[in-house]
Design a protein around this motif. Structure first.
Motif, short mmCIF file in Angstrom:
data_model
loop_
_atom_site.label_atom_id
_atom_site.label_comp_id
_atom_site.label_asym_id
_atom_site.label_seq_id
_atom_site.Cartn_x
_atom_site.Cartn_y
_atom_site.Cartn_z
N PHE A 141 0.83 -1.19 0.00
CA PHE A 141 0.00 0.00 0.00
C PHE A 141 0.87 1.25 0.00
O PHE A 141 1.81 1.36 0.78
N GLY A 142 0.54 2.17 -0.91
CA GLY A 142 1.23 3.45 -0.98
C GLY A 142 0.29 4.59 -0.62
O GLY A 142 -0.87 4.38 -0.28
N GLU A 143 0.78 5.79 -0.69
CA GLU A 143 -0.02 6.95 -0.35
C GLU A 143 -1.17 7.14 -1.32
O GLU A 143 -2.29 7.47 -0.92
N ARG A 144 -0.93 6.89 -2.62
CA ARG A 144 -1.94 7.17 -3.64
C ARG A 144 -2.58 5.93 -4.25
O ARG A 144 -3.61 6.02 -4.91
N LEU A 160 -8.31 1.27 -4.18
CA LEU A 160 -8.86 0.65 -2.99
C LEU A 160 -8.84 -0.87 -3.14
O LEU A 160 -9.18 -1.39 -4.20
N VAL A 161 -8.45 -1.55 -2.07
CA VAL A 161 -8.50 -3.02 -2.01
C VAL A 161 -9.59 -3.42 -1.03
O VAL A 161 -9.67 -2.88 0.08
N ILE A 162 -10.45 -4.36 -1.42
CA ILE A 162 -11.47 -4.90 -0.54
C ILE A 162 -11.15 -6.37 -0.28
O ILE A 162 -11.10 -7.17 -1.22
N GLY A 328 -9.96 5.63 -1.56
CA GLY A 328 -9.12 4.80 -0.71
C GLY A 328 -8.54 5.52 0.49
O GLY A 328 -7.85 4.91 1.31
N ASP A 329 -8.83 6.81 0.63
CA ASP A 329 -8.30 7.59 1.75
C ASP A 329 -9.01 7.16 3.03
O ASP A 329 -10.24 7.22 3.12
#
Length: 404
Positions: A141-144, A160-162, A328-329
């Motif tokens: 996971f990165g910032e963006r 986004l990951v679900i 994703g934030d």
């Protein structure tokens, strides 16, 4: 299908909750990839062992998604009545759809039937890429954005990951999300049973000293799916014993309500555990369904809770996307996390309370059970409230799950 390796949402897990979420997000014009470790099973022949009691909220979600029409309705079993009683006592309660001006209370449907319907509907979307028979090798996971590597060497990225990859979630484990859990000390014995007396479209459950036993009506008039919660040693003894001995014990445990019970499938047993992830969301990650929580099956609400997760994710992410916000934030996902954690905790607490109250033969608890069941059965407002809750018509419902 499209060939781009950059998506808005990557869903890990192609089961009922994962596919439902994918369709809902695709309806909002998001680009979605579903990474499925297995493949959709073709439904035919004998009844499958794994079934779900689909309540009205879940039914509305499947209709909203356009998937209900793809169910093999000849294998779905709407039930119009429910009967619950305490073994060797006078405590009982009954529910009837007619008394609530409903056509049915819910439907017992094979999990594979639901997955097959969802997969057919997902196949109609050009912005869903359903990758079957493939597992994740790495996730970061990165910032963006987030990055995912498949075992076949393909690399993907998503905003986004679900994680919808089940109770033993690889995503949850890989992301080091702590898990609160306890063992219920029971195994669920599941089987398909052919009964001497027709089930009459009625879902039945008896509370035994050893644990609850449910008979769920299937698509043939004399066919039921059972879920029998038992101490592990008793479950193992039933599995290893003779068929006729099991049939006699089952018929006696069920008070002969449906006559003699014939085993019509193999017997399977699996341990029952409560699981509750400490975090349902992180930056660029949301957990859903059994990856976030598992509960005792005594009220059959596990998959319905997962479908509420799907509905809530669809509602939240659709709104964020429409407003041009970063989906994703974590700052935008906190309200979703609070919502789903509160619902899951409420259901876990309710199931634990029921289990403790109906566990064992303590005479005081047995008296409380008898009084409570009969009181609810005779108080229409309370009974209606119980039934509305069971049908999924109460609480904060996601938009796709609300009555139209």
């Amino acid at each position: 299908m499209f060939s781009a390796q950059t998506y808005d949402v990557a869903i890990v897990g192609g089961g009922m909750v994962g596919l439902a979420t994918a369709i809902g997000l695709a309806m909002a014009d998001l680009r979605v990839v579903v990474i499925d470790a297995g493949e959709t099973q073709t439904l035919s022949g004998e009844a499958r062992l794994r079934v779900s009691a689909i309540n009205k909220a879940s039914e509305r979600l499947l209709n909203y998604l356009g998937a209900w029409q793809y169910l093999d309705e000849s294998r779905a079993a709407p039930y119009s009545k429910m009967a619950v009683w305490d073994k060797d006592s006078l405590g009982k309660i009954g529910f009837d759809a007619d008394s609530m001006s409903e056509s049915h209370l819910g439907s017992i449907i094979e999990n594979d039937n639901i997955c097959q319907a969802l997969a057919k509907r997902a196949g109609e979307f050009s912005n869903i890429n359903h990758i079957e028979n493939q597992r994740l090798a790495n996730i970061a996971f990165g910032e963006r954005e987030s990055w995912l590597s498949l075992e076949n060497g393909d690399n993907l990225s998503a905003a986004l990951v679900i994680g919808a990859d089940g109770a033993n979630s690889w995503v949850r484990s890989q992301c080091n999300i702590p898990l609160t859990f306890w063992d219920y000390g029971h195994h669920a014995v599941v089987a398909t049973i052919r009964t001497e007396i027709p089930h009459g479209d009625t879902a039945r459950q008896v509370f035994l000293n050893s644990g609850p036993l449910a008979f769920l009506p299937l698509f043939e008039t004399n066919l039921c799916s059972i879920v029998w919660s038992l101490p592990p040693e008793q479950a193992k003894a039933l599995q290893n014993g003779e068929t006729q001995a099991f049939e006699r014990q089952l018929t006696a445990a069920f008070d002969g309500r449906l006559g003699y019970c014939h085993l019509a499938s193999e017997l399977q047993a699996f341990p029952l555990k409560m699981r509750y992830a400490r975090h349902f969301a992180r930056h660029r990650l949301v957990l859903s369904g059994d990856a976030a929580h598992t509960i005792h099956p005594l009220a059959g609400q596990g998959v319905n809770l997962g479908f509420l997760d799907a509905g809530a994710i669809i509602e939240t992410i659709t709104e964020l996307h429409a407003k041009g916000k970063d989906i994703g934030d974590y700052a935008h996902l906190r309200s979703l996390e609070r919502w789903r954690k509160a619902d899951a905790l409420e259901m876990i607490a309710a199931m634990e309370g029921f289990k403790r109250l109906f566990d064992g033969s303590n005479p005081i608890k047995k008296a409380v059970r008898d009084i409570g069941l009969n009181l609810v059965d005779n108080l229409s407002p309370v009974k209606t409230l119980f039934m509305q809750q069971a049908m999924g018509n109460k609480g904060k419902l996601p938009t796709p799950c609300q009555p139209q």
